[in-house]
Enzyme design. Structure first.
Site, short mmCIF file in Angstrom:
data_model
loop_
_atom_site.label_atom_id
_atom_site.label_comp_id
_atom_site.label_asym_id
_atom_site.label_seq_id
_atom_site.Cartn_x
_atom_site.Cartn_y
_atom_site.Cartn_z
N GLU A 33 -0.96 -5.60 8.89
CA GLU A 33 -0.21 -5.00 9.98
C GLU A 33 -0.79 -5.39 11.33
OE1 GLU A 33 1.14 -0.98 7.51
OE2 GLU A 33 0.04 -0.78 9.40
N LYS A 51 -0.52 -9.56 3.15
CA LYS A 51 0.19 -9.01 4.31
C LYS A 51 -0.74 -8.08 5.06
CE LYS A 51 3.55 -5.83 3.96
NZ LYS A 51 3.04 -4.72 4.85
N GLU A 93 9.67 -3.58 10.86
CA GLU A 93 9.99 -2.27 10.30
C GLU A 93 10.43 -1.30 11.38
OE1 GLU A 93 8.27 1.29 7.43
OE2 GLU A 93 7.13 -0.57 7.64
N ASP A 152 0.83 -1.20 0.00
CA ASP A 152 0.00 0.00 0.00
C ASP A 152 0.87 1.25 0.00
OD1 ASP A 152 0.90 -0.12 2.61
OD2 ASP A 152 -1.09 -0.19 3.53
N SER A 153 2.19 1.06 0.03
CA SER A 153 3.13 2.16 -0.22
C SER A 153 2.93 2.77 -1.59
CB SER A 153 4.57 1.66 -0.08
OG SER A 153 4.78 0.48 -0.84
N ASP A 172 -0.62 -6.26 0.06
CA ASP A 172 -1.07 -5.66 1.30
C ASP A 172 -2.60 -5.61 1.38
OD1 ASP A 172 1.03 -5.00 3.00
OD2 ASP A 172 1.48 -3.13 1.95
#
Length: 289
Positions: free
Chosen positions: A139, A137, A206, A68-69, A107
Protein backbone atom coordinates in the site's frame (compact mmCIF):
# COMPACT_ATOMS: atom_id res chain seq x y z
CA UNK A 1 -20.73 -31.89 -35.69
CA UNK A 2 -23.57 -30.07 -37.46
CA UNK A 3 -23.17 -26.99 -39.62
CA UNK A 4 -24.18 -24.64 -36.82
CA UNK A 5 -21.74 -26.07 -34.27
CA UNK A 6 -18.55 -24.10 -33.68
CA UNK A 7 -15.30 -25.74 -34.69
CA UNK A 8 -12.73 -26.69 -32.02
CA UNK A 9 -10.68 -23.69 -33.13
CA UNK A 10 -13.68 -21.39 -32.60
CA UNK A 11 -14.23 -22.85 -29.13
CA UNK A 12 -10.70 -21.92 -28.06
CA UNK A 13 -9.82 -18.39 -27.02
CA UNK A 14 -6.99 -16.72 -28.86
CA UNK A 15 -3.59 -17.46 -27.27
CA UNK A 16 -3.26 -13.68 -26.89
CA UNK A 17 -6.19 -13.40 -24.48
CA UNK A 18 -6.05 -13.85 -20.72
CA UNK A 19 -9.19 -15.98 -20.64
CA UNK A 20 -8.43 -19.44 -21.92
CA UNK A 21 -5.38 -18.45 -23.90
CA UNK A 22 -2.66 -19.22 -21.34
CA UNK A 23 -2.82 -22.95 -20.64
CA UNK A 24 0.70 -24.27 -20.18
CA UNK A 25 2.18 -21.67 -17.80
CA UNK A 26 1.33 -19.03 -15.22
CA UNK A 27 -0.09 -15.67 -16.22
CA UNK A 28 2.70 -13.08 -16.07
CA UNK A 29 3.08 -9.33 -15.81
CA UNK A 30 3.72 -9.27 -19.56
CA UNK A 31 0.32 -10.86 -20.17
CA UNK A 32 -1.36 -8.16 -18.07
CA UNK A 33 0.51 -5.38 -19.86
CA UNK A 34 -0.51 -6.85 -23.22
CA UNK A 35 -4.14 -7.03 -22.07
CA UNK A 36 -4.10 -3.28 -21.37
CA UNK A 37 -2.74 -2.63 -24.85
CA UNK A 38 -5.59 -4.69 -26.33
CA UNK A 39 -8.20 -3.06 -24.11
CA UNK A 40 -9.05 -6.45 -22.57
CA UNK A 41 -10.46 -6.19 -19.06
CA UNK A 42 -9.57 -8.87 -16.51
CA UNK A 43 -10.70 -10.05 -13.11
CA UNK A 44 -8.90 -10.70 -9.85
CA UNK A 45 -10.28 -12.43 -6.75
CA UNK A 46 -8.82 -12.96 -3.33
CA UNK A 47 -7.98 -16.49 -2.22
CA UNK A 48 -6.59 -17.80 1.05
CA UNK A 49 -6.50 -21.60 0.73
CA UNK A 50 -5.68 -24.28 -1.82
CA UNK A 51 -9.23 -25.58 -2.27
CA UNK A 52 -10.89 -22.26 -3.05
CA UNK A 53 -7.93 -21.10 -5.13
CA UNK A 54 -8.21 -24.26 -7.22
CA UNK A 55 -11.87 -23.53 -7.96
CA UNK A 56 -11.06 -20.00 -9.11
CA UNK A 57 -8.09 -21.22 -11.14
CA UNK A 58 -10.28 -23.75 -12.93
CA UNK A 59 -12.83 -20.99 -13.55
CA UNK A 60 -10.15 -19.07 -15.45
CA UNK A 61 -9.59 -16.15 -13.06
CA UNK A 62 -6.20 -14.90 -14.31
CA UNK A 63 -4.94 -13.26 -11.10
CA UNK A 64 -5.47 -14.33 -7.49
CA UNK A 65 -4.64 -12.05 -4.59
CA UNK A 66 -3.67 -13.53 -1.25
CA UNK A 67 -4.89 -10.45 0.55
CA UNK A 68 -4.32 -9.43 4.13
CA UNK A 69 -8.12 -9.20 3.99
CA UNK A 70 -7.78 -12.75 5.32
CA UNK A 71 -7.57 -11.00 8.67
CA UNK A 72 -11.17 -9.81 8.36
CA UNK A 73 -12.82 -12.69 6.57
CA UNK A 74 -10.89 -15.77 7.74
CA UNK A 75 -8.88 -15.08 10.87
CA UNK A 76 -11.51 -13.21 12.86
CA UNK A 77 -9.73 -9.86 13.21
CA UNK A 78 -11.61 -6.56 12.99
CA UNK A 79 -9.01 -5.10 10.61
CA UNK A 80 -6.10 -6.24 8.46
CA UNK A 81 -3.54 -4.72 10.84
CA UNK A 82 -2.86 -7.82 13.04
CA UNK A 83 -2.00 -10.10 10.09
CA UNK A 84 1.61 -11.33 10.29
CA UNK A 85 4.23 -12.28 7.72
CA UNK A 86 4.18 -15.89 8.91
CA UNK A 87 0.43 -16.02 8.27
CA UNK A 88 0.82 -14.48 4.82
CA UNK A 89 3.55 -16.96 3.90
CA UNK A 90 1.40 -19.90 5.01
CA UNK A 91 -1.74 -18.71 3.19
CA UNK A 92 0.17 -17.75 0.04
CA UNK A 93 1.93 -21.11 -0.17
CA UNK A 94 -1.44 -22.86 0.03
CA UNK A 95 -2.85 -20.77 -2.83
CA UNK A 96 0.21 -21.44 -4.99
CA UNK A 97 -0.08 -25.18 -4.34
CA UNK A 98 -3.76 -25.12 -5.28
CA UNK A 99 -3.29 -23.41 -8.65
CA UNK A 100 -1.56 -23.99 -11.97
CA UNK A 101 -2.34 -21.03 -14.20
CA UNK A 102 -3.25 -17.92 -12.22
CA UNK A 103 -0.68 -15.34 -11.26
CA UNK A 104 -0.58 -15.34 -7.45
CA UNK A 105 -0.02 -11.93 -5.84
CA UNK A 106 0.52 -11.71 -2.08
CA UNK A 107 0.04 -8.75 0.20
CA UNK A 108 2.88 -7.46 2.31
CA UNK A 109 1.08 -7.03 5.66
CA UNK A 110 1.19 -4.03 7.94
CA UNK A 111 4.60 -3.58 9.55
CA UNK A 112 6.44 -5.70 7.00
CA UNK A 113 7.64 -2.91 4.67
CA UNK A 114 6.96 0.53 6.17
CA UNK A 115 10.23 0.67 8.12
CA UNK A 116 12.55 0.73 5.11
CA UNK A 117 13.02 -0.51 1.54
CA UNK A 118 15.40 -3.11 2.96
CA UNK A 119 12.65 -4.46 5.20
CA UNK A 120 10.31 -4.58 2.21
CA UNK A 121 12.92 -6.51 0.22
CA UNK A 122 13.48 -9.02 3.02
CA UNK A 123 9.80 -9.83 3.38
CA UNK A 124 9.03 -9.81 -0.34
CA UNK A 125 11.83 -12.34 -0.76
CA UNK A 126 10.19 -14.52 1.89
CA UNK A 127 6.92 -14.54 -0.03
CA UNK A 128 8.66 -15.44 -3.28
CA UNK A 129 11.10 -18.01 -1.88
CA UNK A 130 8.98 -19.67 0.82
CA UNK A 131 5.52 -19.37 -0.72
CA UNK A 132 6.33 -19.24 -4.44
CA UNK A 133 4.19 -16.21 -5.31
CA UNK A 134 4.66 -14.40 -8.60
CA UNK A 135 4.31 -10.85 -7.25
CA UNK A 136 3.72 -8.85 -4.10
CA UNK A 137 1.37 -5.96 -3.32
CA UNK A 138 1.97 -3.07 -0.96
CA UNK A 139 0.00 0.00 0.00
CA UNK A 140 0.98 3.62 -0.54
CA UNK A 141 1.83 5.93 -3.41
CA UNK A 142 4.63 8.45 -3.16
CA UNK A 143 5.50 7.27 0.34
CA UNK A 144 6.15 3.72 -0.91
CA UNK A 145 7.93 4.62 -4.14
CA UNK A 146 11.46 3.95 -2.83
CA UNK A 147 10.48 0.47 -1.69
CA UNK A 148 8.78 -0.29 -5.00
CA UNK A 149 11.88 0.88 -6.86
CA UNK A 150 14.19 -1.35 -4.83
CA UNK A 151 11.93 -4.39 -5.19
CA UNK A 152 11.51 -4.02 -8.94
CA UNK A 153 15.24 -3.46 -9.43
CA UNK A 154 15.80 -6.73 -7.55
CA UNK A 155 13.38 -8.59 -9.83
CA UNK A 156 10.28 -8.60 -7.61
CA UNK A 157 7.09 -7.69 -9.52
CA UNK A 158 5.11 -5.16 -7.47
CA UNK A 159 1.41 -4.33 -7.56
CA UNK A 160 0.83 -0.98 -5.84
CA UNK A 161 -2.31 -0.02 -3.90
CA UNK A 162 -3.54 3.56 -3.54
CA UNK A 163 -6.75 5.38 -2.66
CA UNK A 164 -8.28 3.75 0.39
CA UNK A 165 -5.48 1.78 2.04
CA UNK A 166 -6.99 -0.52 4.68
CA UNK A 167 -3.75 -0.87 6.65
CA UNK A 168 -4.14 2.86 7.46
CA UNK A 169 -7.61 2.36 8.93
CA UNK A 170 -6.72 3.97 12.26
CA UNK A 171 -5.12 7.01 10.63
CA UNK A 172 -8.06 7.39 8.24
CA UNK A 173 -10.64 6.91 10.98
CA UNK A 174 -12.43 4.18 9.07
CA UNK A 175 -12.86 3.39 5.38
CA UNK A 176 -13.87 6.68 3.69
CA UNK A 177 -13.87 7.26 -0.06
CA UNK A 178 -10.58 8.83 -1.15
CA UNK A 179 -9.78 11.38 -3.85
CA UNK A 180 -12.78 13.67 -3.44
CA UNK A 181 -11.99 17.33 -3.98
CA UNK A 182 -9.30 18.89 -6.13
CA UNK A 183 -6.41 18.54 -3.67
CA UNK A 184 -7.16 14.90 -2.86
CA UNK A 185 -7.62 14.09 -6.55
CA UNK A 186 -4.30 15.68 -7.44
CA UNK A 187 -2.58 13.71 -4.69
CA UNK A 188 -4.04 10.45 -5.95
CA UNK A 189 -2.84 11.23 -9.47
CA UNK A 190 0.64 11.98 -8.09
CA UNK A 191 0.58 8.69 -6.17
CA UNK A 192 -0.43 6.76 -9.29
CA UNK A 193 2.32 8.30 -11.38
CA UNK A 194 4.86 7.78 -8.59
CA UNK A 195 4.26 4.03 -8.35
CA UNK A 196 4.37 3.68 -12.12
CA UNK A 197 7.64 5.60 -12.26
CA UNK A 198 9.03 3.40 -9.46
CA UNK A 199 8.36 0.29 -11.53
CA UNK A 200 5.04 -1.14 -10.33
CA UNK A 201 3.43 -3.35 -12.98
CA UNK A 202 -0.11 -2.51 -11.85
CA UNK A 203 -1.95 -0.39 -9.30
CA UNK A 204 -5.10 -1.03 -7.26
CA UNK A 205 -7.46 1.94 -6.93
CA UNK A 206 -9.71 1.39 -3.92
CA UNK A 207 -12.78 3.46 -3.03
CA UNK A 208 -12.17 6.41 -5.33
CA UNK A 209 -14.68 8.34 -7.47
CA UNK A 210 -15.30 6.60 -10.78
CA UNK A 211 -14.42 9.71 -12.78
CA UNK A 212 -11.05 9.97 -11.06
CA UNK A 213 -10.32 6.27 -11.54
CA UNK A 214 -11.06 6.69 -15.24
CA UNK A 215 -8.68 9.64 -15.43
CA UNK A 216 -5.91 7.68 -13.72
CA UNK A 217 -6.48 4.71 -16.03
CA UNK A 218 -6.21 6.90 -19.10
CA UNK A 219 -3.01 8.56 -17.88
CA UNK A 220 -1.13 5.40 -16.84
CA UNK A 221 0.60 2.90 -19.09
CA UNK A 222 0.26 0.16 -16.45
CA UNK A 223 -3.04 -1.61 -15.71
CA UNK A 224 -5.34 -0.23 -13.03
CA UNK A 225 -7.36 -2.58 -10.83
CA UNK A 226 -10.55 -1.16 -9.39
CA UNK A 227 -12.30 -2.05 -6.17
CA UNK A 228 -14.89 0.63 -5.70
CA UNK A 229 -13.35 2.59 -8.57
CA UNK A 230 -16.14 2.37 -11.13
CA UNK A 231 -16.30 0.56 -14.49
CA UNK A 232 -13.45 2.18 -16.40
CA UNK A 233 -10.40 0.61 -14.75
CA UNK A 234 -8.51 -2.06 -16.66
CA UNK A 235 -9.41 -4.79 -14.16
CA UNK A 236 -11.60 -5.43 -11.13
CA UNK A 237 -10.93 -7.20 -7.83
CA UNK A 238 -13.30 -8.37 -5.11
CA UNK A 239 -12.84 -10.21 -1.84
CA UNK A 240 -14.18 -13.65 -2.70
CA UNK A 241 -16.28 -14.04 0.45
CA UNK A 242 -18.07 -10.81 -0.45
CA UNK A 243 -18.51 -11.82 -4.10
CA UNK A 244 -19.91 -15.26 -3.26
CA UNK A 245 -22.21 -14.18 -0.43
CA UNK A 246 -20.29 -15.71 2.46
CA UNK A 247 -19.91 -12.42 4.33
CA UNK A 248 -22.46 -11.80 7.08
CA UNK A 249 -24.17 -8.46 7.40
CA UNK A 250 -23.63 -5.37 5.29
CA UNK A 251 -21.09 -5.42 2.49
CA UNK A 252 -19.45 -2.39 0.85
CA UNK A 253 -21.38 -0.46 -1.81
CA UNK A 254 -19.00 -1.63 -4.54
CA UNK A 255 -19.67 -5.35 -3.96
CA UNK A 256 -21.92 -7.39 -6.23
CA UNK A 257 -22.88 -10.75 -4.74
CA UNK A 258 -22.95 -13.49 -7.37
CA UNK A 259 -24.18 -16.24 -5.04
CA UNK A 260 -25.47 -16.77 -1.50
CA UNK A 261 -23.04 -19.43 -0.30
CA UNK A 262 -23.63 -18.53 3.34
CA UNK A 263 -27.26 -19.68 3.00
CA UNK A 264 -26.29 -22.78 0.99
CA UNK A 265 -23.69 -23.86 3.53
CA UNK A 266 -26.00 -23.15 6.44
CA UNK A 267 -28.78 -25.23 4.86
CA UNK A 268 -26.36 -28.10 4.28
CA UNK A 269 -25.17 -28.01 7.89
CA UNK A 270 -28.73 -27.98 9.23
CA UNK A 271 -29.74 -30.88 6.95
CA UNK A 272 -26.73 -32.89 8.15
CA UNK A 273 -27.54 -32.19 11.79
CA UNK A 274 -31.15 -33.23 11.29
CA UNK A 275 -30.12 -36.52 9.65
CA UNK A 276 -27.83 -37.27 12.59
CA UNK A 277 -30.55 -36.48 15.13
CA UNK A 278 -33.06 -38.61 13.22
CA UNK A 279 -30.64 -41.52 12.86
CA UNK A 280 -30.86 -41.50 9.07
CA UNK A 281 -27.16 -40.73 8.66
CA UNK A 282 -25.06 -42.72 8.29
CA UNK A 283 -27.24 -45.12 6.30
CA UNK A 284 -26.23 -48.56 5.08
CA UNK A 285 -24.50 -47.13 2.00
CA UNK A 286 -22.25 -45.03 4.25
CA UNK A 287 -21.24 -47.93 6.50
CA UNK A 288 -18.59 -50.67 6.31
CA UNK A 289 -19.41 -54.35 6.93
Amino acid sequence: MNASSPSPAQNQASPATLYGGVTNRRVTVRDLAAAKQRGEKWSMLTAYDALTAGVFDEAGIPVLLVGDSAGNCHLGYETTVPVTMDQMVMLSAAVVRGTKRAMVVADLPFGSYQESPAQAMHNAARLMKEAGVGAVKLEGGERSARSIELLTEAGVPVMAHIGLTPQSVYALGGYPVQGRGDEAAHQLLRDAKAVQQAGAFSVVLEAVPAELAKQVTEQLAIPTVGIGGGPDTDAQVLVWTDMAGMTAGRVPKFVKQYANLRAVLGDAARAYAEDVRAGTFPAAEHSFH
